[in-house]
Design an enzyme around this catalytic site. Structure first.
Site, mmCIF file in Angstrom:
data_model
loop_
_atom_site.group_PDB
_atom_site.id
_atom_site.type_symbol
_atom_site.label_atom_id
_atom_site.label_comp_id
_atom_site.label_asym_id
_atom_site.label_seq_id
_atom_site.Cartn_x
_atom_site.Cartn_y
_atom_site.Cartn_z
ATOM 1 C CB SER A 1 -2.097 71.739 51.437
ATOM 2 O OG SER A 1 -2.740 72.536 52.420
ATOM 3 C CE1 TYR B 1 1.436 70.518 55.151
ATOM 4 C CE2 TYR B 1 0.090 72.461 54.778
ATOM 5 C CZ TYR B 1 0.238 71.091 54.779
ATOM 6 O OH TYR B 1 -0.804 70.283 54.393
#
Length: 245
Positions: free
Chosen positions: A138, A150
């Protein structure tokens, strides 16, 4: 058609979002696909869609954070198709809270799950004479994406992808990572209903739209195919130009 003809591909998180798009595109291009996810109803629907379009696919229930599940998935893939040529680590979750329990949960799925998958597929690929591993990271692993699990998990994927690319290059095992920008998936679609967040991401993205799972799938298809036979350790950013600003 046929860019990955005959390749045996395992795609995690294939019930929806990026994983689903990758599985469908790889099957269209001739791969035999093993789809895995914990969302078995959606997973089975994706398998049925592929098969109804003359693709070859099976679906397996799979918790990527559990090593015994990885062992089972790889054994089933080899028993069914003979080997595994490509692994796409797409399964992932986001943060809901800032507790240590949530930190551990996110890292166990996103980072540990990818690591275990690589650990279990590498011996199979060595025996087959090589293979391709594609890890979905990401932009949060490249730029400031939040002080949370995350971002840490995606930065970790970046590190282990580069390390594995170097360690296993002599075995003809290529390891690359993909960095999506804002992609509309079930995990992110809430942004469209939050005007302030939607405006924030629109202003950050030079191309005048958000990405789709298909945008990522085309990049994964390239890295899975022999067209990228001299590509390893690379970081493919698919973000509508966000990091160019």
């Amino acid at each position: 058609m046929g860019r990955v003809h005959g390749k045996i591909v395992v795609v995690t998180g294939a019930a929806s979002g990026i994983g689903r798009a990758c599985a469908i595109h790889l099957a269209k291009e001739g791969a035999k696909v093993v789809l895995t996810d914990v969302q078995t109803d959606k997973l089975n629907a994706t398998v049925e869609e592929i098969v109804s379009n003359h693709g070859v696919a099976i679906g397996l229930s799979h918790n990527v954070a559990a090593e015994e599940d990885w062992d089972s998935v790889m054994k089933k893939a080899v028993a069914t198709f003979g080997t595994v040529n490509v692994l796409v680590n797409s399964a992932g979750i986001g943060n809901k809270t800032d507790t240590i329990e949530e930190w551990n949960r996110v890292l166990s799925v996103n980072l540990t799950g990818s690591y275990i998958g690589m650990k279990h597929v590498i011996p199979i690929m060595k025996e087959a004479g090589g293979g391709s591993i594609v890890n979905i990271a990401s932009l949060a692993g490249l730029v400031g994406g939040g002080f949370n699990g995350y971002a840490a998990s995606k930065g970790g994927i970046r590190a282990i992808s580069r390390a594995a690319a170097v360690d296993y290059a002599r075995d003809n095992i290529r390891v690359n990572s993909v960095y999506p920008g804002l992609i509309i998936t079930p995990m992110t679609e809430g942004i469209l209903h939050h005007e302030q967040m939607k405006k924030h991401f629109e202003e950050r993205t030079p191309l005048p739209r958000f990405g789709t799972g298909e945008d990522i799938a085309y990049g994964v298809l390239y890295l899975a195919s022999d067209e990228s036979s001299y590509v390893t350790g690379t970081e493919l950013v698919i973000d509508g130009g966000t990091t160019a600003k």
